[in-house]
Enzyme design. Structure first.
Site, short mmCIF file in Angstrom:
data_model
loop_
_atom_site.label_atom_id
_atom_site.label_comp_id
_atom_site.label_asym_id
_atom_site.label_seq_id
_atom_site.Cartn_x
_atom_site.Cartn_y
_atom_site.Cartn_z
CB SER A 14 -5.31 26.25 19.19
OG SER A 14 -5.86 27.18 20.10
CD1 TRP A 15 -6.76 24.92 26.72
CD2 TRP A 15 -4.67 24.58 26.00
NE1 TRP A 15 -5.95 24.72 27.83
CE2 TRP A 15 -4.67 24.51 27.41
CE3 TRP A 15 -3.47 24.39 25.33
CZ2 TRP A 15 -3.52 24.26 28.16
CZ3 TRP A 15 -2.32 24.14 26.08
CH2 TRP A 15 -2.35 24.08 27.47
CE LYS A 109 -6.36 27.75 30.44
NZ LYS A 109 -5.20 28.10 29.64
N GLY A 139 -2.03 27.42 32.97
CA GLY A 139 -0.68 27.59 32.43
C GLY A 139 0.31 28.02 33.49
CE LYS A 194 -5.00 32.85 31.05
NZ LYS A 194 -4.63 32.40 29.71
CG ASP A 247 -1.99 31.33 32.75
OD1 ASP A 247 -1.51 31.32 31.60
OD2 ASP A 247 -3.07 30.78 33.03
NE ARG A 258 -6.90 32.05 21.15
CZ ARG A 258 -7.35 30.84 20.82
NH1 ARG A 258 -8.64 30.60 20.79
NH2 ARG A 258 -6.51 29.87 20.52
CB VAL A 282 -13.34 32.51 20.89
CG1 VAL A 282 -13.96 33.03 22.17
CG2 VAL A 282 -14.41 31.99 19.94
CD GLU A 284 -12.89 31.51 26.51
OE1 GLU A 284 -13.86 32.18 26.89
OE2 GLU A 284 -12.92 30.28 26.42
#
Length: 333
Positions: A14-15, A109, A139, A194, A247, A258, A282, A284
């Site tokens: 997605s990113w 990330k 972000g 984060k 962020d 997520r 996933v 992270e």
């Protein structure tokens, strides 16, 4: 912007999809590596990624798609890596094309499990990439909102300000605002931490804690983040800037997060394995939690990190979330 430089994106999630969307707003051509050959065929015929951000329609004439990472590396001067940190090194093992003189930006990330390092440090230490050729994209920005073209903000960090500006110019548009930073290490650690705090926020929500506690949790999280990052790399930085606090907030509160979703499932009683299987994505922060715990134990002399410790106890020591968070609430202020 130097339009002669060629841009490539490594990663079809997605990113990665969101970054390609941003780049093709400004560039005539973008090389794009993804492992899934059927997804590549689908994009060529249907003009969208079938698995991620499927609402985004691409001008395929601007894309050079390949399931061979070496091809994309050879075609590119500037590479943006956007694959989960847990899979970065296995993917790099496939690489025989040279990274020498490439400008590398990480949109990852997390921590690379094999080295215990953030991505920039991993490229520097293991692939001899000078820090002036390494940058970070942070972000607050969710891929889903990029797909919807909702106004979003990015911070591009690099020791070489001109290279940060180069990518900032390539990404900005009517719905993307960019700023640059020289805090490459601090912003990348913030992007990793984060996700851990977002898991904590999700666990709290799953356990039934309300907005009042969540606000206190986030307030404590940003202070904990500052302590951790200052121990890792001391420099003048404003932790309230969007690359850090912003962020953290969007990842901790957003329904698109997520990591928050993963934590929420854990708080509701899912096991780690069952939560990961059901998400089919996933988180992270799961891997980052172990890495941050080890860094705190071994590298930065046990900085006070009660939130990281609580998440670690739940995810890796199989402690009861309700009991762990009841103790954690006594440490909040």
């Amino acid at each position: 912007m130097d339009t002669k430089l060629r841009f490539g994106v490594i990663g079809g999630g997605s990113w990665g999809t969101a970054i390609v969307k941003m780049l093709v707003e400004n560039l005539d051509q973008v090389s794009w590596y993804m492992r899934n050959e059927s997804a590549i065929d689908h994009i060529r015929s249907e003009k969208h990624n079938p698995n991620y951000l499927s609402s985004v329609e691409f001008d395929v004439s601007k894309l050079r798609l390949s399931n061979n990472m070496n091809t994309v590396v050879d075609q590119s001067d500037v590479l943006v890596f956007a694959i989960p940190s847990a899979f970065l090194e296995p993917e790099l093992k496939k690489l025989f094309a040279s990274l020498k003189d490439k400008i590398i930006f990480s949109a990852i990330k997390g921590i690379v499990p094999e080295s215990g390092l953030i991505v920039g440090e991993h490229f520097h230490d293991n692939y001899n990439i000078p820090f002036e050729n390494i940058g970070v994209i942070t972000g607050p920005c969710h891929a889903e909102e990029v797909a919807l073209e909702r106004l979003s903000y990015l911070t591009i960090a690099c020791a070489d300000g001109k290279k940060a500006e180069l990518l900032a110019d390539a990404l900005q548009s009517h719905y993307i605002r960019t700023k640059i930073s020289d805090d490459i290490i601090g912003t990348e650690y913030a992007a990793m931490l984060k996700n851990i705090y977002a898991i904590a926020a999700g666990i709290a929500h799953g356990l039934g804690y309300g907005d009042n506690f969540q606000s206190v949790l986030m307030s404590n999280a940003i202070r904990e983040m500052k302590r951790f990052i200052d121990k890792v790399y001391k420099m003048k930085r404003n932790i309230n800037n969007s690359a850090y606090l912003g962020d953290l907030l969007v990842t901790g509160y957003s329904t698109f997060s997520r990591n928050r979703m993963f934590g929420n499932m854990i708080g509701k009683g899912y096991t780690v394995k069952s939560a990961m299987m059901e998400m089919n994505m996933v988180a992270e922060g799961y891997y980052a939690t172990k890495s941050a715990h080890l860094i705190n134990q071994n590298r930065i002399k046990k900085t006070k990190t009660p939130i990281i410790n609580a998440v670690y106890a739940v995810l890796y020591d199989n402690k009861n979330p309700k009991k762990v968070f009841r103790k954690l609430t006594d440490k909040m202020n």
